[in-house]
Design a protein around this motif. Structure first.
Motif, short mmCIF file in Angstrom:
data_model
loop_
_atom_site.label_atom_id
_atom_site.label_comp_id
_atom_site.label_asym_id
_atom_site.label_seq_id
_atom_site.Cartn_x
_atom_site.Cartn_y
_atom_site.Cartn_z
N LEU A 1 70.56 13.80 82.85
CA LEU A 1 69.70 12.81 83.51
C LEU A 1 69.13 11.80 82.52
O LEU A 1 68.73 10.71 82.91
N LEU A 2 69.11 12.18 81.25
CA LEU A 2 68.64 11.26 80.20
C LEU A 2 69.80 10.47 79.60
O LEU A 2 69.62 9.78 78.60
N ASP A 3 70.99 10.61 80.20
CA ASP A 3 72.22 9.98 79.68
C ASP A 3 72.53 10.49 78.27
O ASP A 3 73.05 9.74 77.42
N GLY A 4 72.19 11.77 78.03
CA GLY A 4 72.44 12.36 76.73
C GLY A 4 73.57 13.36 76.76
O GLY A 4 74.24 13.55 77.78
N SER A 5 73.79 14.00 75.63
CA SER A 5 74.85 15.01 75.51
C SER A 5 74.22 16.34 75.09
O SER A 5 73.25 16.37 74.32
N PHE A 6 74.79 17.42 75.59
CA PHE A 6 74.29 18.77 75.31
C PHE A 6 75.48 19.64 74.92
O PHE A 6 76.41 19.81 75.71
N LYS A 7 75.47 20.18 73.71
CA LYS A 7 76.54 21.06 73.24
C LYS A 7 75.93 22.40 72.86
O LYS A 7 74.96 22.46 72.11
N PHE A 8 76.51 23.46 73.42
CA PHE A 8 75.97 24.80 73.20
C PHE A 8 77.04 25.69 72.59
O PHE A 8 78.19 25.66 73.02
N GLU A 9 76.65 26.46 71.57
CA GLU A 9 77.59 27.37 70.91
C GLU A 9 76.92 28.73 70.73
O GLU A 9 75.76 28.81 70.31
N SER A 10 77.68 29.78 71.06
CA SER A 10 77.19 31.13 70.82
C SER A 10 78.37 32.10 70.83
O SER A 10 79.28 31.96 71.65
N GLU A 11 78.32 33.04 69.91
CA GLU A 11 79.31 34.12 69.85
C GLU A 11 78.58 35.42 69.54
O GLU A 11 77.48 35.40 68.97
N SER A 12 79.19 36.52 69.91
CA SER A 12 78.58 37.82 69.66
C SER A 12 78.34 38.00 68.16
O SER A 12 79.23 37.78 67.34
N ASN A 13 77.08 38.37 67.82
CA ASN A 13 76.66 38.64 66.44
C ASN A 13 76.72 37.41 65.54
O ASN A 13 76.73 37.53 64.31
N LYS A 14 76.76 36.21 66.15
CA LYS A 14 76.78 34.98 65.35
C LYS A 14 75.70 33.99 65.76
O LYS A 14 75.76 32.82 65.43
N GLY A 15 74.70 34.47 66.49
CA GLY A 15 73.58 33.62 66.83
C GLY A 15 73.92 32.58 67.89
O GLY A 15 74.97 32.62 68.52
N THR A 16 72.98 31.65 68.04
CA THR A 16 73.09 30.63 69.08
C THR A 16 72.73 29.28 68.49
O THR A 16 71.80 29.18 67.69
N LYS A 17 73.45 28.25 68.91
CA LYS A 17 73.17 26.88 68.46
C LYS A 17 73.23 25.94 69.65
O LYS A 17 74.07 26.10 70.54
N ALA A 18 72.34 24.97 69.67
CA ALA A 18 72.34 23.93 70.69
C ALA A 18 72.16 22.59 70.01
O ALA A 18 71.27 22.43 69.15
N PHE A 19 72.99 21.62 70.38
CA PHE A 19 72.93 20.27 69.80
C PHE A 19 72.70 19.28 70.94
O PHE A 19 73.48 19.21 71.87
N ILE A 20 71.62 18.54 70.86
CA ILE A 20 71.24 17.61 71.93
C ILE A 20 71.07 16.21 71.33
O ILE A 20 70.47 16.05 70.26
N SER A 21 71.60 15.25 72.03
CA SER A 21 71.49 13.86 71.61
C SER A 21 71.16 12.99 72.82
O SER A 21 71.86 13.08 73.84
N VAL A 22 70.08 12.20 72.74
CA VAL A 22 69.71 11.34 73.86
C VAL A 22 69.38 9.95 73.32
O VAL A 22 68.85 9.80 72.22
N PRO A 23 69.69 8.91 74.09
CA PRO A 23 69.34 7.55 73.67
C PRO A 23 67.84 7.30 73.85
O PRO A 23 67.24 7.79 74.80
N ILE A 24 67.26 6.57 72.94
CA ILE A 24 65.84 6.20 73.03
C ILE A 24 65.71 4.72 72.72
O ILE A 24 66.53 4.13 72.04
N ALA A 25 64.65 4.12 73.25
CA ALA A 25 64.41 2.71 73.01
C ALA A 25 63.84 2.53 71.62
O ALA A 25 63.06 3.36 71.16
#
Length: 259
Positions: A235-259
């Motif tokens: 809804l913010l015209d952004g991108s959301f990338k999620f990564e997770s594997e067993s015993n390797k933790g969790t990562k989330a990468f978010i990018s949104v445009p701002i004025a």
């Protein structure tokens, strides 16, 4: 020769007719594809409107509940605590009264915490970086989690809708970490660029098979939560990338445009 002449006359007509039919079919298919694309865009716009209205209604309900907790329940608990204090002063054995006061303090603290989660005052008054800093301080030391938060401009303010949406995303990611990850480290990096805001979230917990979860409808509850986060960012015209594997933790990468 006379038998060939009719064929020579008819052949160009048939060719013109064939090309005309081909052109008609091509234009018809093109119009149908355009019509389908218009319908798809209308459906996406409608879905976006419905999602925006739903999220807005959720936030309004959260504000209402937070106000009720803070103004009504909080005030009543404070009054009860005052009465207990007065009754305890008149008692010879103050042990029971002290125990009741301690329980009331815990309940009042819980009500304040829930009220803050529902309507983060720091976010509205001071912005996203300060709200995430407050979120970091709210994680109790007894949890054993080392919480790192880095931001290149902690005084920066952006659109309030963007701030609230990203705060809710981080809030959900943090709740998942605290409930499921068994992590000892949480790290958030908030980076303001000229026209883009980048947010990275990671933990070193047990993780899970994200790809397997996405492909298996049986694990829909966690997948639905991630879909909600992706919808918020979309809804913010952004991108959301999620990564997770067993015993390797969790990562989330978010990018949104701002004025």
């Amino acid at each position: 020769m006379k038998t060939i002449e009719p064929v020579l006359y008819i052949t160009p007509v048939l060719l013109i007719l064939a090309f005309g039919i081909i052109a008609f079919v091509f234009l018809y298919q093109r119009r149908m594809l355009q019509h389908q694309e218009n319908l798809r865009q209308l459906q996406e716009a409608r879905q976006r409107q419905v999602l925006e209205a739903t999220l807005q209604a959720q936030e309004e309900e959260r504000r209402r509940v937070a106000r009720d907790l803070h103004d009504d329940v909080g005030a009543m608990l404070a009054l009860v605590k005052l009465n207990v204090h007065q009754l305890n002063a008149a008692l010879e054995d103050k042990t029971m009264g002290q125990g009741v006061k301690k329980m009331l303090d815990e309940v009042i603290g819980t009500v304040r915490r829930i009220s803050h989660d529902l309507m983060p005052v720091v976010l509205e008054k001071m912005g996203l970086p300060q709200a995430l800093e407050a979120m970091k301080r709210a994680v109790p030391p007894s949890s054993g989690i080392n919480f790192e938060f880095v931001c290149n401009d902690k005084e920066r303010r952006i659109n309030s809708i963007v701030e609230l949406s990203l705060y809710r995303v981080v809030q959900e990611l943090l709740n998942n970490t605290l409930k499921h990850a068994e992590a000892s480290l949480i790290a958030i990096n908030l980076d303001f660029e000229a026209h883009t805001l980048r947010l990275e979230y990671l933990d070193n917990g047990v993780g899970f098979d994200y790809n397997g979860m996405v492909n298996k409808p049986g694990k829909a509850s966690r997948g639905l939560g991630l879909m909600n986060l992706q919808a918020r960012v979309a809804l913010l015209d952004g991108s959301f990338k999620f990564e997770s594997e067993s015993n390797k933790g969790t990562k989330a990468f978010i990018s949104v445009p701002i004025a």
